[in-house]
Write an enzyme that holds these catalytic residues in place. Structure first.
Site, short mmCIF file in Angstrom:
data_model
loop_
_atom_site.label_atom_id
_atom_site.label_comp_id
_atom_site.label_asym_id
_atom_site.label_seq_id
_atom_site.Cartn_x
_atom_site.Cartn_y
_atom_site.Cartn_z
N ARG A 34 -101.25 57.82 83.03
CA ARG A 34 -101.86 58.90 83.67
C ARG A 34 -101.32 60.14 82.91
NH1 ARG A 34 -103.28 57.19 89.02
NH2 ARG A 34 -104.72 55.19 88.88
N GLU A 178 -103.99 46.01 101.31
CA GLU A 178 -104.89 46.57 100.27
C GLU A 178 -105.78 45.46 99.51
OE1 GLU A 178 -105.25 49.48 96.42
OE2 GLU A 178 -103.40 49.76 97.68
N LYS A 220 -106.41 49.42 103.57
CA LYS A 220 -106.62 50.27 102.44
C LYS A 220 -107.88 49.34 101.54
CE LYS A 220 -104.74 52.89 98.63
NZ LYS A 220 -103.62 53.54 98.07
N GLY A 262 -110.29 53.96 93.82
CA GLY A 262 -110.89 52.92 93.07
C GLY A 262 -111.78 53.44 91.79
#
Length: 340
Positions: A34, A178, A220, A262
Site C-alpha cells: 500500500r 470477518e 464484518k 473489499g
C-alpha cells in the site's frame, strides 16, 4: 468489571451514532504494498508515523469509534509521545487488534486458503489486553469460481471463526468476525449472493455451537457485489442484494454490522453503505463501516511519507471519515465528495 460487562461497554462505544471502525491492521506485506503505491518506504518509523497521524487526527473521534491495529502498533508511540492505544483513548476511540496469522493452504482442497492463528491465542490476547486492546479481528476468505468455495472450506472457516470468537470473549474482548467473500474474478452478483449466504449461515451455526454471545460480536462481512472484472452495479442494487442475504442469515441479536470495503474505491464503498442505510425494510442492527483502503487511500496519497504533509493527510482522513459517517446515517450525497 466482569467479562460480559467489559464487552457490553466496548460494544456501546463501538456503536455510538455516526461512527464506524478504521482497519489499520495491515500485515507487513500488505502495508508495504500500500505504501509503495505512493512511493513510501515501509520502514518501522514510517509505519509508526503513519498510524500515529491516523490515531491523532484532530476531531476524528466524531466519526471513528474504533481502530484495528497490527501487533507492532500497540507498542509504538504517537508523535506526541503517548502509546498509540492511549492516544486513541484520548479521542474516545477504542483500540483493537488483528489476531489471525494469515492464510495457509487448506489440505484436501484445490488450493483454497484457510486462516491460521489459534495456537496460543489466549496467551496472546492476555498480552494485548495489557497493552490496551479491547476488541479483536480475525479474517477468513472465500474465493469464488464456478465450483469454489468448497463445502470443506466453508465449514472449516466457520469452525475457526467460532473458536476464535469464543477465546476472545473469554478474555472480555469483543471479536470482529470477518468472513470475506472476495471480489476477485468474473462471477456475477447472484453467485456472490449464493456464496455469501452459505458462508454466513455456516458461521452463525458455528458461533451458536461454540456458545459465543451474539450480543457481543461485530460482524464484518463483504457487500454483495459482482467480481471486479464485471461492470459495477448501482448502489441501490448492491443494497437490495446485500440486505436480502443479511436478513436471511444474521440474527437480530447481533448489535452491529461493519462492512469491509473489499476492493471497492473509496467513493463506491461510501455510496453503497449509504444506499444500504437508505433502503426500505427492517434493519435490526447498526449498519456501519470497517474500511481499510477505502478510508486510507486518500490519506496515503496526501501524506507521501513526508512529515510536512501530515496536516494535509489528516484533513483527507477527516473528510473521508465524515463522508462515511454520513453514509452510516443514510445522509451522504455524491456532491459532498468535493467538499472539505
Amino acid at each position: 468489571m466482569d467479562t460480559f460487562g467489559q464487552m457490553q461497554r466496548t460494544i456501546e462505544r463501538l456503536t455510538t451514532p455516526g461512527r464506524g471502525i478504521l482497519a489499520a491492521d495491515e500485515s507487513y506485506p500488505t502495508i508495504t504494498k500500500r505504501l509503495a503505491a505512493h512511493g513510501i518506504e515501509s520502514t518501522e518509523e514510517n509505519r509508526r508515523a503513519y498510524r500515529s497521524l491516523l490515531a491523532t487526527t484532530p476531531g476524528i473521534g466524531e466519526y471513528v469509534s474504533g481502530i484495528i491495529f497490527f501487533e507492532e502498533t500497540l507498542k509504538q508511540k504517537s508523535d506526541e509521545g503517548d502509546l498509540i492505544p492511549a492516544a486513541c483513548e484520548r479521542h474516545d476511540i477504542v483500540p483493537g487488534i488483528k489476531v489471525d496469522k494469515g492464510l495457509v493452504d487448506l489440505p484436501g482442497t484445490n488450493g483454497e486458503k484457510a486462516t491460521q492463528g489459534l495456537d496460543n491465542l489466549g496467551d496472546r490476547l492476555d498480552g494485548y489486553v495489557q497493552q490496551g486492546a479491547l476488541f479483536t479481528k480475525w479474517r477468513n476468505v472465500y474465493e469464488i469460481t464456478s465450483t469454489l468455495p468448497s463445502t470443506q472450506l466453508i465449514e472449516a472457516n466457520a469452525e475457526v471463526l467460532a473458536r476464535y470468537a469464543a477465546v476472545a470473549q473469554s478474555r472480555g474482548m469483543v471479536p470482529i468476525v470477518e468472513p470475506e467473500v472476495l471480489m476477485d474474478g468474473d462471477h456475477d452478483i447472484d453467485r456472490c449472493a449464493e456464496v455469501t449466504e452459505a458462508a454466513q449461515a455456516a458461521v452463525f451455526a458455528a458461533l451458536r455451537r461454540h456458545r459465543v454471545s451474539l450480543e457481543h460480536i461485530v460482524l464484518k462481512p463483504n457487500m454483495v457485489l459482482p467480481g471486479r472484472n464485471l461492470p459495477r452495479p448501482s448502489p441501490e442494487v448492491c443494497a437490495e442484494y446485500t440486505l436480502r442475504i443479511l436478513r436471511r442469515t444474521v440474527p437480530a441479536a447481533v448489535p452491529t454490522i461493519n462492512f469491509l470495503s473489499g476492493g471497492q474505491t473509496p467513493e463506491e464503498a461510501t455510496a453503497n453503505l449509504n444506499a444500504i442505510n437508505q433502503a426500505e425494510g427492517p434493519r435490526p442492527w447498526v449498519v456501519s463501516f470497517s474500511y481499510s483502503r477505502a478510508l486510507q487511500e486518500p490519506v496515503q496519497a496526501a501524506w507521501l511519507g513526508q512529515s510536512e504533509n501530515k496536516a494535509a493527510a489528516q484533513k483527507a482522513f477527516l473528510h473521508r471519515a465524515k463522508l462515511n459517517s454520513l453514509a452510516r446515517q443514510g445522509q451522504y450525497e455524491t456532491s459532498m465528495e468535493t467538499g472539505s
